[in-house]
Design a protein around this motif. Structure first.
Motif, PDB file in Angstrom:
ATOM      1  N   CYS A  95      11.532  -8.380  -3.083  1.00 21.44           N
ATOM      2  CA  CYS A  95      10.709  -7.925  -4.187  1.00 21.44           C
ATOM      3  C   CYS A  95      11.506  -6.972  -5.015  1.00 21.44           C
ATOM      4  CB  CYS A  95       9.604  -7.006  -3.405  1.00 21.44           C
ATOM      5  SG  CYS A  95       8.400  -8.034  -2.340  1.00 21.44           S
ATOM      6  N   SER A  96      10.892  -6.657  -6.097  1.00 26.57           N
ATOM      7  CA  SER A  96      11.277  -5.673  -7.154  1.00 26.57           C
ATOM      8  C   SER A  96      10.423  -4.610  -7.266  1.00 26.57           C
ATOM      9  CB  SER A  96      11.442  -6.530  -8.518  1.00 26.57           C
ATOM     10  OG  SER A  96      10.189  -6.910  -8.892  1.00 26.57           O
ATOM     11  N   HIS A  97      10.210  -4.046  -8.423  1.00 27.19           N
ATOM     12  CA  HIS A  97       9.552  -2.651  -8.371  1.00 27.19           C
ATOM     13  C   HIS A  97       8.042  -3.012  -8.024  1.00 27.19           C
ATOM     14  CE1 HIS A  97       9.044   1.350  -9.806  1.00 27.19           C
ATOM     15  NE2 HIS A  97       7.950   0.967 -10.393  1.00 27.19           N
ATOM     16  N   HIS A  98       7.389  -4.071  -8.347  1.00 22.75           N
ATOM     17  CA  HIS A  98       6.052  -4.168  -8.143  1.00 22.75           C
ATOM     18  C   HIS A  98       5.652  -5.118  -6.862  1.00 22.75           C
ATOM     19  CE1 HIS A  98       4.382  -1.756 -11.169  1.00 22.75           C
ATOM     20  NE2 HIS A  98       5.413  -2.484 -12.203  1.00 22.75           N
ATOM     21  N   GLY A  99       6.265  -4.747  -5.829  1.00 23.77           N
ATOM     22  CA  GLY A  99       5.934  -5.333  -4.382  1.00 23.77           C
ATOM     23  C   GLY A  99       4.645  -5.527  -3.878  1.00 23.77           C
ATOM     24  N   LEU A 100       3.765  -5.035  -4.291  1.00 22.09           N
ATOM     25  CA  LEU A 100       2.262  -5.165  -3.844  1.00 22.09           C
ATOM     26  C   LEU A 100       1.669  -6.525  -4.590  1.00 22.09           C
ATOM     27  CD1 LEU A 100      -0.643  -4.389  -3.102  1.00 22.09           C
ATOM     28  CD2 LEU A 100      -0.760  -3.093  -5.061  1.00 22.09           C
ATOM     29  N   TYR A 101       2.347  -6.764  -5.773  1.00 27.07           N
ATOM     30  CA  TYR A 101       1.782  -8.220  -6.399  1.00 27.07           C
ATOM     31  C   TYR A 101       2.486  -9.466  -5.888  1.00 27.07           C
ATOM     32  CZ  TYR A 101      -1.223  -5.449  -9.593  1.00 27.07           C
ATOM     33  OH  TYR A 101      -2.222  -4.574  -9.968  1.00 27.07           O
ATOM     34  N   GLU A 102       3.858  -8.950  -5.606  1.00 29.16           N
ATOM     35  CA  GLU A 102       4.779  -9.915  -5.467  1.00 29.16           C
ATOM     36  C   GLU A 102       4.870 -10.485  -4.102  1.00 29.16           C
ATOM     37  OE1 GLU A 102       8.925  -8.541  -6.523  1.00 29.16           O
ATOM     38  OE2 GLU A 102       7.792  -7.620  -7.804  1.00 29.16           O
ATOM     39  N   ASP A 103       4.264  -9.455  -2.928  1.00 27.40           N
ATOM     40  CA  ASP A 103       4.148  -9.865  -1.776  1.00 27.40           C
ATOM     41  C   ASP A 103       3.136  -8.900  -0.904  1.00 27.40           C
ATOM     42  OD1 ASP A 103       4.312 -10.869   1.141  1.00 27.40           O
ATOM     43  OD2 ASP A 103       6.573 -10.709   1.202  1.00 27.40           O
ATOM     44  N   GLY A 104       2.023  -9.011  -1.413  1.00 30.06           N
ATOM     45  CA  GLY A 104       0.803  -8.540  -0.863  1.00 30.06           C
ATOM     46  C   GLY A 104       0.718  -8.222   0.534  1.00 30.06           C
ATOM     47  N   ALA A 105       0.907  -9.209   1.170  1.00 33.08           N
ATOM     48  CA  ALA A 105       0.783  -9.190   2.699  1.00 33.08           C
ATOM     49  C   ALA A 105       1.902  -8.429   3.324  1.00 33.08           C
ATOM     50  CB  ALA A 105       1.002 -10.630   3.410  1.00 33.08           C
ATOM     51  N   ALA A 106       3.273  -8.540   3.026  1.00 32.22           N
ATOM     52  CA  ALA A 106       4.230  -7.842   3.361  1.00 32.22           C
ATOM     53  C   ALA A 106       4.079  -6.127   2.921  1.00 32.22           C
ATOM     54  CB  ALA A 106       5.600  -8.102   2.970  1.00 32.22           C
ATOM     55  N   TYR A 107       3.335  -5.990   1.698  1.00 33.64           N
ATOM     56  CA  TYR A 107       3.063  -4.650   1.361  1.00 33.64           C
ATOM     57  C   TYR A 107       2.122  -4.068   2.366  1.00 33.64           C
ATOM     58  CZ  TYR A 107       1.897  -0.831  -1.952  1.00 33.64           C
ATOM     59  OH  TYR A 107       1.816   0.250  -2.710  1.00 33.64           O
ATOM     60  N   GLY A 108       0.985  -4.810   2.447  1.00 34.90           N
ATOM     61  CA  GLY A 108       0.247  -4.325   3.546  1.00 34.90           C
ATOM     62  C   GLY A 108       0.525  -4.036   4.809  1.00 34.90           C
ATOM     63  N   GLU A 109       1.231  -4.866   5.315  1.00 37.59           N
ATOM     64  CA  GLU A 109       2.015  -4.848   6.618  1.00 37.59           C
ATOM     65  C   GLU A 109       2.697  -3.380   6.745  1.00 37.59           C
ATOM     66  OE1 GLU A 109       4.144  -8.228   7.853  1.00 37.59           O
ATOM     67  OE2 GLU A 109       2.143  -9.544   7.745  1.00 37.59           O
ATOM     68  N   LEU A 110       3.698  -3.326   5.660  1.00 32.28           N
ATOM     69  CA  LEU A 110       4.432  -1.880   5.797  1.00 32.28           C
ATOM     70  C   LEU A 110       3.370  -0.646   5.497  1.00 32.28           C
ATOM     71  CD1 LEU A 110       7.542  -1.872   3.659  1.00 32.28           C
ATOM     72  CD2 LEU A 110       5.917   0.304   3.840  1.00 32.28           C
ATOM     73  N   ILE A 111       2.466  -0.857   4.813  1.00 31.16           N
ATOM     74  CA  ILE A 111       1.626   0.396   4.682  1.00 31.16           C
ATOM     75  C   ILE A 111       0.806   0.699   6.215  1.00 31.16           C
ATOM     76  CG2 ILE A 111      -0.532   1.569   3.886  1.00 31.16           C
ATOM     77  CD1 ILE A 111       2.028   1.384   1.957  1.00 31.16           C
ATOM     78  N   ASP A 112       0.330  -0.540   6.771  1.00 29.07           N
ATOM     79  CA  ASP A 112      -0.290  -0.578   8.171  1.00 29.07           C
ATOM     80  C   ASP A 112       0.637  -0.044   9.135  1.00 29.07           C
ATOM     81  OD1 ASP A 112      -2.462  -1.357   7.104  1.00 29.07           O
ATOM     82  OD2 ASP A 112      -2.291  -3.465   7.661  1.00 29.07           O
ATOM     83  N   SER A 113       1.722  -0.523   9.145  1.00 25.93           N
ATOM     84  CA  SER A 113       2.798   0.027  10.010  1.00 25.93           C
ATOM     85  C   SER A 113       3.069   1.528   9.964  1.00 25.93           C
ATOM     86  CB  SER A 113       4.124  -0.737   9.845  1.00 25.93           C
ATOM     87  OG  SER A 113       5.180  -0.134  10.833  1.00 25.93           O
ATOM     88  N   PHE A 114       3.138   2.257   8.898  1.00 25.32           N
ATOM     89  CA  PHE A 114       3.372   3.580   8.426  1.00 25.32           C
ATOM     90  C   PHE A 114       2.337   4.239   8.874  1.00 25.32           C
ATOM     91  CE2 PHE A 114       2.699   7.112   5.524  1.00 25.32           C
ATOM     92  CZ  PHE A 114       3.734   7.906   5.931  1.00 25.32           C
ATOM     93  N   CYS A 115       1.115   3.883   8.580  1.00 36.82           N
ATOM     94  CA  CYS A 115      -0.166   4.517   9.126  1.00 36.82           C
ATOM     95  C   CYS A 115      -0.515   4.454  10.466  1.00 36.82           C
ATOM     96  CB  CYS A 115      -1.414   4.128   8.142  1.00 36.82           C
ATOM     97  SG  CYS A 115      -1.252   4.514   6.355  1.00 36.82           S
ATOM     98  N   ALA A 116      -0.124   3.214  11.130  1.00 36.26           N
ATOM     99  CA  ALA A 116      -0.410   3.186  12.535  1.00 36.26           C
ATOM    100  C   ALA A 116       0.764   4.100  13.344  1.00 36.26           C
ATOM    101  CB  ALA A 116      -0.149   1.810  12.958  1.00 36.26           C
ATOM    102  N   GLU A 117       1.627   4.844  12.691  1.00 41.72           N
ATOM    103  CA  GLU A 117       2.257   5.631  13.403  1.00 41.72           C
ATOM    104  C   GLU A 117       1.647   7.058  13.589  1.00 41.72           C
ATOM    105  OE1 GLU A 117       6.495   6.524  12.083  1.00 41.72           O
ATOM    106  OE2 GLU A 117       6.453   4.374  10.984  1.00 41.72           O
ATOM    107  N   TYR A 118       0.714   7.362  12.828  1.00 40.63           N
ATOM    108  CA  TYR A 118       0.114   8.715  12.826  1.00 40.63           C
ATOM    109  C   TYR A 118      -1.297   8.238  13.150  1.00 40.63           C
ATOM    110  CZ  TYR A 118       4.534   9.443  10.853  1.00 40.63           C
ATOM    111  OH  TYR A 118       5.679   9.342  10.514  1.00 40.63           O
ATOM    112  N   ASP A 119      -1.855   7.257  13.526  1.00 41.58           N
ATOM    113  CA  ASP A 119      -3.139   6.811  13.837  1.00 41.58           C
ATOM    114  C   ASP A 119      -3.524   7.602  15.275  1.00 41.58           C
ATOM    115  OD1 ASP A 119      -5.708   6.152  13.599  1.00 41.58           O
ATOM    116  OD2 ASP A 119      -5.410   3.946  13.818  1.00 41.58           O
TER     117      ASP A 119
END
Length: 145
Positions: A121-145
């Motif tokens: 990805c480049s600067h706008h990874g959310l648009y380029e690979d939305g699934a990977a972006y979501g997994e990254l955010i989910d993984s980060f949040c899951a550390e503190y859930d």
């Protein structure tokens, strides 16, 4: 900000060297701008409509790096409250390079700072690979859930 602007110039120079026309002519400004966009800003054939709209409505006073050219992030004072867990993320081909991110690591007043690079990805990874972006955010949040 100056570091990102320097990286921008370096990347443009690199694109000029690696993407020459068959007839030996230099790339036009428009061609160079589009090459930069598809390599370092949004690696999609067309800019997503939502992103086009966001850039078109970015405002005037706070648009571009001139508005914050003299800003330099500094670490908080020792007595400052700790920040919550934080995530710094960028794309593998992002114009905000690893070197640009490095100084920011000392600014986050937290013991729990995560740093991730989205592959392909480049600067706008959310648009380029939305699934990977979501997994990254989910993984980060899951550390503190």
């Amino acid at each position: 900000v100056a570091q990102i602007e320097g990286e921008f110039v370096r990347l443009l120079d690199e694109l000029k060297k690696t993407h020459s026309k068959d007839d030996g002519e230099e790339l036009t400004d428009e061609e160079l701008e589009e090459l930069f966009r598809t390599n370092h800003q949004c690696r999609m054939p067309e800019m997503p409509p939502q992103l086009k709209e966001a850039y078109a409505n970015a405002g005037t006073v706070w648009r571009g790096t001139d508005a914050i050219k003299d800003y330099g992030a500094t670490p908080p004072e020792e007595v400052a409250s700790r920040m919550p867990s934080s995530l710094i993320m960028r794309g593998e081909y992002d114009f905000v390079s690893e070197e640009c991110i490095e100084p920011w690591k000392s600014v986050f007043n937290t013991k729990f700072l995560r740093y991730r690079t989205m592959k392909g990805c480049s600067h706008h990874g959310l648009y380029e690979d939305g699934a990977a972006y979501g997994e990254l955010i989910d993984s980060f949040c899951a550390e503190y859930d």
